[in-house]
Write a protein that holds these residues in place. Sequence first.
Motif, mmCIF file in Angstrom:
data_model
loop_
_atom_site.group_PDB
_atom_site.id
_atom_site.type_symbol
_atom_site.label_atom_id
_atom_site.label_comp_id
_atom_site.label_asym_id
_atom_site.label_seq_id
_atom_site.Cartn_x
_atom_site.Cartn_y
_atom_site.Cartn_z
ATOM 1 N N ALA A 3 0.835 -1.205 0.000
ATOM 2 C CA ALA A 3 0.000 0.000 0.000
ATOM 3 C C ALA A 3 0.868 1.253 0.000
ATOM 4 C CB ALA A 3 -0.918 -0.010 1.217
ATOM 5 N N LYS A 4 1.913 1.234 0.820
ATOM 6 C CA LYS A 4 2.821 2.392 0.871
ATOM 7 C C LYS A 4 3.507 2.596 -0.463
ATOM 8 C CE LYS A 4 3.850 2.395 5.791
ATOM 9 N NZ LYS A 4 4.813 1.994 6.803
ATOM 10 N N ALA A 5 3.916 1.517 -1.104
ATOM 11 C CA ALA A 5 4.586 1.612 -2.405
ATOM 12 C C ALA A 5 3.619 2.186 -3.438
ATOM 13 C CB ALA A 5 5.077 0.238 -2.841
ATOM 14 N N ALA A 6 2.368 1.770 -3.388
ATOM 15 C CA ALA A 6 1.364 2.271 -4.336
ATOM 16 C C ALA A 6 1.155 3.766 -4.127
ATOM 17 C CB ALA A 6 0.049 1.519 -4.149
ATOM 18 N N ASP A 29 4.041 5.654 -5.611
ATOM 19 C CA ASP A 29 3.969 5.707 -7.073
ATOM 20 C C ASP A 29 2.991 6.788 -7.517
ATOM 21 O OD1 ASP A 29 5.775 3.702 -7.236
ATOM 22 O OD2 ASP A 29 4.336 2.129 -7.740
ATOM 23 N N VAL A 30 1.841 6.854 -6.855
ATOM 24 C CA VAL A 30 0.829 7.841 -7.215
ATOM 25 C C VAL A 30 1.372 9.248 -6.990
ATOM 26 C CG1 VAL A 30 -1.416 8.789 -6.542
ATOM 27 C CG2 VAL A 30 -1.145 6.333 -6.851
ATOM 28 N N GLN A 31 2.065 9.439 -5.873
ATOM 29 C CA GLN A 31 2.612 10.764 -5.572
ATOM 30 C C GLN A 31 3.649 11.175 -6.606
ATOM 31 O OE1 GLN A 31 3.945 10.312 -1.565
ATOM 32 N NE2 GLN A 31 2.014 10.990 -0.686
ATOM 33 N N SER A 32 4.517 10.256 -6.986
ATOM 34 C CA SER A 32 5.543 10.603 -7.969
ATOM 35 C C SER A 32 4.901 10.876 -9.324
ATOM 36 C CB SER A 32 6.584 9.488 -8.081
ATOM 37 O OG SER A 32 6.008 8.332 -8.627
ATOM 38 N N LEU A 33 3.833 10.151 -9.640
ATOM 39 C CA LEU A 33 3.137 10.357 -10.904
ATOM 40 C C LEU A 33 2.483 11.731 -10.924
ATOM 41 C CD1 LEU A 33 2.328 8.855 -13.545
ATOM 42 C CD2 LEU A 33 0.190 8.295 -12.412
#
Length: 55
Positions: free
Chosen positions: A29-32, A35-39
């Motif tokens: 969940a943290k990795a997801a 990813d969303v934040q970097s996107l």
Amino acid sequence: MSRKARTGHHGHQDSERALAKNTAAEARAKAAVRDVQSLSAKTRGMQQKAQAKRG
């Protein structure tokens, strides 16, 4: 009596397994989220660049 003691031990193993699953799920969940934040940061940068060209 010995049977009861064995089940208690087994229950302990189950809780450990559940805990391991839980931490793995949290890590995913943290990795997801990361990813969303970097996107979103990437798209924000692209928007700013496009606006700078226009302005």
